[in-house]
Write an enzyme that holds these catalytic residues in place. Structure first.
Site, short mmCIF file in Angstrom:
data_model
loop_
_atom_site.label_atom_id
_atom_site.label_comp_id
_atom_site.label_asym_id
_atom_site.label_seq_id
_atom_site.Cartn_x
_atom_site.Cartn_y
_atom_site.Cartn_z
N GLU A 242 24.39 -88.31 1.91
CA GLU A 242 25.81 -88.70 1.86
C GLU A 242 26.21 -89.03 3.29
OE1 GLU A 242 27.66 -89.06 -0.75
OE2 GLU A 242 26.33 -88.19 -2.24
N CYS A 276 35.15 -89.70 5.60
CA CYS A 276 34.05 -90.62 5.30
C CYS A 276 34.55 -91.78 4.44
CB CYS A 276 32.91 -89.89 4.60
SG CYS A 276 33.45 -88.90 3.20
P1 NDP Z 1 26.65 -85.36 11.99
O1 NDP Z 1 25.68 -86.35 11.47
O2 NDP Z 1 26.85 -85.29 13.45
O3 NDP Z 1 26.26 -83.89 11.52
C1 NDP Z 1 26.13 -83.55 10.16
C2 NDP Z 1 25.34 -82.26 10.05
O4 NDP Z 1 24.00 -82.50 10.46
C3 NDP Z 1 25.86 -81.16 10.95
O5 NDP Z 1 25.73 -79.91 10.31
C4 NDP Z 1 24.94 -81.25 12.13
O6 NDP Z 1 24.84 -80.08 12.88
C5 NDP Z 1 23.63 -81.54 11.44
N1 NDP Z 1 22.60 -82.10 12.30
C6 NDP Z 1 22.73 -82.69 13.53
N2 NDP Z 1 21.52 -83.09 13.99
C7 NDP Z 1 20.62 -82.74 13.05
C8 NDP Z 1 19.21 -82.89 12.93
N3 NDP Z 1 18.48 -83.50 13.87
N4 NDP Z 1 18.61 -82.43 11.82
C9 NDP Z 1 19.33 -81.86 10.83
N5 NDP Z 1 20.66 -81.67 10.88
C10 NDP Z 1 21.30 -82.12 11.97
O7 NDP Z 1 28.02 -85.66 11.23
P2 NDP Z 1 29.43 -84.99 11.49
O8 NDP Z 1 29.33 -83.52 11.31
O9 NDP Z 1 29.99 -85.54 12.75
O10 NDP Z 1 30.26 -85.55 10.23
C11 NDP Z 1 30.89 -86.79 10.23
C12 NDP Z 1 30.03 -87.80 9.49
O11 NDP Z 1 29.83 -87.36 8.15
C13 NDP Z 1 30.71 -89.15 9.38
O12 NDP Z 1 29.77 -90.16 9.59
C14 NDP Z 1 31.21 -89.17 7.93
O13 NDP Z 1 31.37 -90.47 7.42
C15 NDP Z 1 30.11 -88.42 7.25
N6 NDP Z 1 30.57 -87.89 5.97
C16 NDP Z 1 30.10 -88.46 4.81
C17 NDP Z 1 30.59 -88.04 3.58
C18 NDP Z 1 30.10 -88.63 2.30
O14 NDP Z 1 30.45 -88.12 1.24
N7 NDP Z 1 29.31 -89.69 2.33
C19 NDP Z 1 31.60 -86.97 3.50
C20 NDP Z 1 32.00 -86.44 4.77
C21 NDP Z 1 31.49 -86.89 5.95
P3 NDP Z 1 25.74 -79.93 14.20
O15 NDP Z 1 27.17 -80.10 13.78
O16 NDP Z 1 25.43 -78.56 14.63
O17 NDP Z 1 25.30 -81.01 15.15
#
Ligand code: NDP
Length: 497
Positions: A242, A276
Site C-alpha cells: 500500500e 495517501c
Molecule cells: P515510509 O515509507 O517512510 O515508512 C513506512 C514504514 O516503513 C515505516 O514504519 C518505516 O519505518 C518503515 N521502513 C523504513 N525503511 C524501511 C526498510 N528499509 N525496510 C522496512 N521498513 C522500512 O512512509 P511514511 O511513514 O513516511 O508514510 C507516508 C507514506 O505512506 C506516503 O507515501 C503515503 O502515501 C503512504 N501511505 C499509503 C497508504 C495507502 O493506503 N496506500 C496509506 C497511508 C500512507 P520508520 O518510520 O522507522 O522509518
C-alpha cells in the site's frame, strides 16, 4: 507475556518528539534482527493457538479489542496528536473509521475465508471439492505515521481475523500508538502474545522483512516499498504493498461547485495534506473553472495551521518540509500562479494552505507526492483532457469526480484502485469495499473480502466419493477410455465458439 518487545533487552533507543513544539513525548527501544526474530518465533506459537480458537472465538476477542479501543479513544487520540500532530478531533475520526473495518473483518472472516464446497467438473464428477483460506501463521505489518491507527489496522485487523498472529512495526514517528494498540489487545487476549509490537527505525522494518514471517503487509512510501520487496524476495515472502499516491479531483461542467470545492479543501488540506488518498491535483472544466476557483480559494482561506485551535496541524516529518518547498519552488519558477499561500508561508514545521494554478504538467508538484497542504488547480477543455492528465502519472491509488450526470462514466476511465463520485474518499471508509492501488501506488488490497483473502492462502481439497467410471490418471487407461475422453473433449470444447 509482553506485547511490545521492550522487555527483550534492546539497549539502543530513539526519541519521539511532538512535531508542533519539539517536546519529547516518548523514548522507545530500537529492536534489532535478533529481537525481531525472537518476536516472530514467539508469534508462531501464539499464531497456532490463535488459529485453533476458530472464527467464532476470534470474533468475540476482536470485538472485545474493538470495545477496548473505543473506550480508550480519548487517550489514544491524544497519543496520535502528540506523536504526529493532527488535531485530536481528526484523530478520533480516524479511530472511528478504523473500528468500522475491524468490526467488519471480525464478523465476516468466516463467511469469506471458511471452508466451502465447490462444484467439481464432468471429468471429476466422482470427487467432492472444497476450498478454504488458511492463515500464514505470522504476518509482519509495517505501518506509516500519517494515519497510525486506520492504516496499520487495515492490515492488522484483517490478518488477525484470518487467524494469524501479527508482529507490528509502527513508524518511528508513532511507536506509542502501536504499543497502545497492542497493550489494548493483550488486555482482552492475555493468554498468548498474538499481537506484538517491535519498535525502531527503518532497520527494524528491514529485520521484520528478513524474519520468518509468512507475509508482510506494508503501508508507506513507494521508495520504501521497493526496499521492502527486495528484502522479502530473499525468502520469497509475499508482500502487500500500500504505497503513495498523487490523487486528483475532477470537476465537470455540471458539478455542484460548492460541494466540489469543499471536498477539494478537505481532501487537500486535512491532516495537513499528509494523506495517501489526499487530493493533490484538481482538474476543472473550463466552463466552470473561474467560478470553482473563486469558491476554492475562499474556502481554503478560512483554514490555517499553527494555532492551538487550527484545523490542520504541523508537518510531521521535518524532512518533508524540503520536499514541499522544492515542489512549490519548481512550480513557481516555471510559471505557476500562486492563488493562496506560497513558499513564504512555510514557517517552522507548519505549512499554510497553498493553491497553485497553471502548473506545468511535468512539474514535480504534478508528478510526485507532495504530502503537504497544497493543491494544484488546472483548467481543462473537457473531461477527455481531464482523464488524460489524471492517468498520465505513475501512481494509481484513488480519485474523486464531481459531476451531476457523468460521474460514473468519468470514474470508469480513471486508472486507480478506487474512485468516489460526488464525495471525497468514501470508498476507503465503506467496510465492504477493497482499498489499494495500481502502478506506483502498489498492489494487493486491504478492507473487504479482498482484504481478508490477502492474509490467507487458498487451500484446495478433494475427496473421492466413488471410483471413476472413466479412470484417466492411471497407466491402466485403455484405448477405449482414451476414445471416450476424446469424444467428451469434442463435445465439451470443440463447439464452444
Ligand atoms: P515510509 O515509507 O517512510 O515508512 C513506512 C514504514 O516503513 C515505516 O514504519 C518505516 O519505518 C518503515 N521502513 C523504513 N525503511 C524501511 C526498510 N528499509 N525496510 C522496512 N521498513 C522500512 O512512509 P511514511 O511513514 O513516511 O508514510 C507516508 C507514506 O505512506 C506516503 O507515501 C503515503 O502515501 C503512504 N501511505 C499509503 C497508504 C495507502 O493506503 N496506500 C496509506 C497511508 C500512507 P520508520 O518510520 O522507522 O522509518
Amino acid at each position: 507475556m509482553a506485547t511490545s518487545m521492550k522487555t527483550l533487552g534492546a539497549v539502543a533507543t530513539f526519541e519521539v518528539r511532538n512535531p508542533a513544539n519539539g517536546a519529547m513525548v516518548g523514548r522507545y527501544p530500537i529492536h534489532r534482527q535478533a529481537e525481531v526474530d525472537d518476536a516472530v518465533a514467539i508469534a508462531h506459537e501464539a499464531g497456532n493457538w490463535w488459529a485453533a480458537l476458530g472464527f467464532t472465538e476470534r470474533r468475540q476477542r476482536l470485538d472485545a479489542w474493538r470495545a477496548e479501543i473505543a473506550q480508550g479513544r480519548d487517550e489514544l487520540a491524544r497519543i496520535i496528536h502528540a506523536e504526529m500532530g493532527k488535531p485530536v478531533s481528526d484523530a478520533k475520526l480516524e479511530i472511528a473509521m478504523a473500528l468500522e473495518h475491524l468490526r467488519w473483518a471480525a464478523h465476516n472472516a468466516e463467511r469469506v475465508l471458511g471452508r466451502r464446497r465447490v462444484r467439481s467438473s464432468l471429468l471429476t464428477v466422482n470427487h467432492a471439492a472444497e476450498v478454504e483460506y488458511r492463515p500464514f501463521g505470522v504476518v509482519g505489518v509495517i505501518g506509516p505515521w500519517n494515519y497510525p491507527v486506520f492504516t496499520p489496522l487495515g492490515s492488522v485487523s484483517f490478518a488477525l481475523a484470518a487467524g494469524n498472529a501479527v508482529v507490528f512495526k509502527p513508524s518511528e514517528y508513532t511507536p506509542g500508538v502501536g504499543v497502545w494498540l497492542a497493550d489494548a489487545f493483550a488486555r482482552t487476549t492475555p493468554e498468548r502474545p498474538v499481537l506484538q509490537v517491535v519498535t525502531g527505525l527503518g532497520e527494524t522494518g528491514n529485520a521484520l522483512c528478513r524474519s520468518k514471517v509468512g507475509k508482510i503487509g506494508f503501508t508507506g512510501s513507494t521508495a520504501t516499498g521497493k526496499k521492502v520487496m527486495a528484502a522479502c524476495a530473499e525468502n520469497l515472502t509475499p508482500v502487500l504493498m500500500e504505497c503513495g499516491g498523487k490523487d486528483a479531483l475532477i470537476v465537470d461542467a455540471d458539478a455542484d461547485l460548492d460541494a466540489a470545492a469543499e471536498a477539494a479543501v478537505w481532501g487537500g488540506l486535512s491532516n495537513a495534506g499528509q494523506t495517501c488518498l489526499g487530493v493533490e491535483r484538481v482538474y476543472v472544466h473550463t466552463e466552470v473553472y473561474d467560478a470553482f476557483v473563486t469558491k476554492l480559494v475562499a474556502l481554503a482561506s478560512t483554514i490555517d495551521a499553527g494555532r492551538p485551535e487550527s484545523k490542520i496541524g504541523p508537518i510531521t516529518m521535518p524532512k518533508q518540509l524540503d520536499v514541499i518547498r522544492r515542489h512549490l519552488e519548481d512550480a513557481i519558477t516555471r510559471g505557476a500562479r500562486v492563488l493562496l499561500g506560497g513558499i513564504d508561508t512555510v514557517p517552522g514545521q507548519f505549512v499554510q494552505p497553498t493553491i497553485l494554478a497553471e502548473v506545468p504538467d511535468d512539474a514535480t508538484a504534478i508528478t510526485e507526492e507532495t504530502f503537504g497542504p497544497t493543491l494544484t488547480v488546472t483548467r481543462v477543455r473537457d473531461m477527455d483532457e481531464a482523464i488524460e492528465k489524471v492517468n498520465a502519472g505513475a501512481f494509481g491509488l484513488g480519485g474523486t469526480v464531481f459531476s451531476r450526470h457523468s460521474g460514473r462514466a468519468i470514474a470508469d476511465r480513471i486508472r486507480a484502485g478506487g474512485v468516489s463520485i460526488n464525495s471525497f474518499v468514501t470508498h476507503a471508509t465503506i467496510p465492504t469495499l477493497p482499498l489499494g492501488g495500481v502502478g506506483d501506488s502498489g498492489f494487493g488490497r486491504v478492507h473487504g473480502p479482498d482484504g481478508l483473502a490477502e492474509f490467507a492462502y487458498a487451500k484446495a481439497t478433494t475427496r473421492q466419493l466413488f471410483p471413476s467410471p472413466l479412470p484417466l490418471t492411471t497407466f491402466r487407461r485403455t484405448t477405449r477410455i482414451d476414445a471416450v475422453a476424446d469424444r467428451l473433449v469434442a463435445l465439451l470444447h470443440a463447439r464452444s465458439r
